[in-house]
Write an enzyme that holds these catalytic residues in place. Structure first.
Site, short mmCIF file in Angstrom:
data_model
loop_
_atom_site.label_atom_id
_atom_site.label_comp_id
_atom_site.label_asym_id
_atom_site.label_seq_id
_atom_site.Cartn_x
_atom_site.Cartn_y
_atom_site.Cartn_z
N LYS A 115 58.41 -36.38 -51.16
CA LYS A 115 59.72 -36.83 -51.68
C LYS A 115 59.50 -38.10 -52.66
CE LYS A 115 63.09 -33.96 -49.32
NZ LYS A 115 64.45 -33.91 -48.60
N LYS A 207 56.57 -24.46 -52.55
CA LYS A 207 57.95 -23.83 -51.76
C LYS A 207 59.13 -23.74 -52.56
CE LYS A 207 60.14 -27.12 -49.18
NZ LYS A 207 60.42 -28.20 -48.60
N LYS A 210 65.50 -26.71 -53.88
CA LYS A 210 66.72 -26.98 -54.66
C LYS A 210 66.48 -27.90 -55.87
CE LYS A 210 69.35 -27.46 -50.18
NZ LYS A 210 69.45 -28.42 -49.27
P1 TYM Z 1 67.25 -28.62 -46.04
O1 TYM Z 1 68.57 -29.01 -46.50
O2 TYM Z 1 66.21 -29.07 -47.27
O3 TYM Z 1 67.06 -26.96 -45.90
C1 TYM Z 1 67.86 -26.47 -45.10
C2 TYM Z 1 67.35 -25.32 -44.22
O4 TYM Z 1 66.69 -24.41 -45.09
C3 TYM Z 1 65.23 -24.46 -44.68
N1 TYM Z 1 64.31 -24.16 -45.84
C4 TYM Z 1 63.55 -23.16 -46.17
N2 TYM Z 1 63.29 -22.12 -45.53
C5 TYM Z 1 62.35 -21.08 -45.82
N3 TYM Z 1 61.85 -21.32 -47.07
C6 TYM Z 1 62.01 -22.25 -47.91
N4 TYM Z 1 61.70 -22.39 -49.23
C7 TYM Z 1 63.10 -23.38 -47.40
N5 TYM Z 1 63.54 -24.47 -47.91
C8 TYM Z 1 64.45 -25.01 -47.06
C9 TYM Z 1 65.09 -25.77 -44.14
O5 TYM Z 1 63.82 -25.68 -43.30
C10 TYM Z 1 66.23 -26.02 -43.40
O6 TYM Z 1 66.12 -25.56 -42.09
N6 TYM Z 1 66.06 -32.24 -42.85
C11 TYM Z 1 66.81 -30.96 -43.06
C12 TYM Z 1 68.28 -31.20 -42.46
C13 TYM Z 1 68.51 -31.68 -41.31
C14 TYM Z 1 68.37 -31.06 -39.98
C15 TYM Z 1 69.02 -32.11 -39.12
C16 TYM Z 1 68.04 -29.67 -39.67
C17 TYM Z 1 69.10 -32.70 -41.31
N7 TYM Z 1 69.34 -32.98 -39.74
C18 TYM Z 1 68.86 -31.60 -37.94
C19 TYM Z 1 67.77 -29.31 -38.43
C20 TYM Z 1 68.33 -30.25 -37.46
C21 TYM Z 1 66.85 -30.63 -44.47
O7 TYM Z 1 66.40 -31.25 -45.07
O8 TYM Z 1 67.06 -29.24 -44.58
#
Ligand code: TYM
Length: 344
Positions: A115, A207, A210
């Protein structure tokens, strides 16, 4: 507070462009866990601002993730749905964890490197310490299970390391204050099924994300049927027909990705999809995939729009969820402060 035995926590960032990877890799699993676990699902707006967010858009994006949770079938009365910034204890526990985690541990986080890119000096301090806030999210509720996509695996390992070090550093106080051998649990990640890592529709090595500048790289949860069909039609593939075996599929990342998406949407495995489509051309596979994607996503998209058109109700869900989350968070933080030795 006694340690719960089956509490799920997970979060999604309100950074716009919620996509099929978020849905299949995470949100759909959140829904499935509701029957067997006590679930807490969070819109992680504090995480979102580790990179610039337009204040005029942030509120809309918070409501959009909430709408996606509700439209997908999360029940905010039986479980808890809230946004992170309403509960001050997330930031408070993150500070404690900043003092528990080591620089070396955070320096190894691959997501920060991705990032921050080349201009590391210009990244926010929040982006660097992002994983300690994530550990705080989970451990504030002493969650036992965390459903996520594959890209969060390293952050969950760090969460376990932080919990273990806290338990070890303060073991005497933890026992003396009646919490047994350890205060924080060793949280288990739930990363399984054919959709743990959905790839970009334009590049099977990247991947689905967003932030990809190409809108054609992802299917978003608000895309209409025509847009979904167009994006699948334009998805990058190779010229060969679909293979017979998973082994052959593995060597063809774009084909592998589309078969994985199909399998996840159909709630089956890639092998089952190959047994149906082996030897067929993409010109036959893609329309079938588009039809399935529209069938599964259209009702969610429609329900999301309904919620988005009623922001008062969305805000009420978040406020009610925050009230219940706060009750747990306050108790944990009170105990954590006593363990550390702060005066109350
Ligand atoms: P974020 O917002 O980037 O993504 C949300 C969830 O979607 C999953 N994800 C994917 N799964 C499969 N293929 C993909 N291409 C893909 N892109 C995203 C992510 O793995 C995630 O589960 N750090 C986390 C948010 C967070 C969190 C937490 C998660 C903050 N605190 C505590 C679990 C527990 C994040 O950036 O997710």
């Amino acid at each position: 507070m006694t340690q719960p035995s089956n509490r799920v926590f997970s979060g999604v960032q309100p950074t716009g462009n919620l996509h099929l990877g978020n849905y299949l890799g995470a949100i759909r699993k959140f829904v499935a866990l509701q029957n067997s676990h006590e679930c807490i699902y969070c819109v992680v707006d504090l995480h979102a601002v580790t990179v610039w967010q337009d204040p005029a858009e942030l509120g809309k994006n918070i409501r959009e993730v909430t709408a996606a949770f509700l439209a997908s079938g999360i029940d905010p009365r039986k479980h808890i749905v809230f946004n992170q910034s309403q509960i001050a204890q997330h930031a408070e526990l993150a500070w404690v964890f900043n003092c528990v985690a080591r620089m070396g541990w955070l320096n190894r986080m691959t997501q920060f490197k991705e990032k921050a890119g080349k201009d590391k000096e210009n990244a926010s301090v929040g982006l660097f310490s992002y994983p300690t806030l994530m550990a705080a999210d989970i451990l504030l509720y002493r969650a036992t299970h965390v459903p996520v996509g594959d890209d969060q695996k390293q952050h969950l390992e760090l969460t376990r390391d932080i919990a273990a070090k806290f338990n070890n550093d303060f073991s005497k106080q933890i026992t003396a204050q009646g919490h047994g051998e350890s205060y924080f649990p060793q949280t288990e990640p739930i990363i399984e099924g054919p959709a743990t890592r959905i790839m970009s529709l334009r590049d099977g090595a990247k991947k689905m994300s967003k932030s990809d500048p190409s809108d054609l790289s992802r299917i978003t949860l608000t895309d209409d049927a025509d847009t979904i069909a167009k994006k699948i039609r334009k998805a990058k593939t190779d010229p060969a027909p679909l293979p017979e075996t998973l082994e052959e599929l593995k060597a063809r990342p774009e084909a592998d990705n589309l078969v994985g998406i199909y399998a996840a949407l159909a709630e089956t495995g890639k092998a089952e999809i190959l047994s149906e489509f082996a030897g067929k051309e993409f010109s036959a596979f893609k329309p079938a995939l588009a039809e399935l994607a529209v069938e599964k996503l259209a009702p969610i998209s429609a329900e999301m729009t309904r919620w988005m058109d009623d922001p008062t109700s969305v805000d009420a869900v978040l406020r009610d969820g925050a009230d219940r989350a706060r009750a747990i968070a306050e108790e944990t933080m009170k105990e954590v402060k006593a363990i550390i030795g702060f005066l109350s």
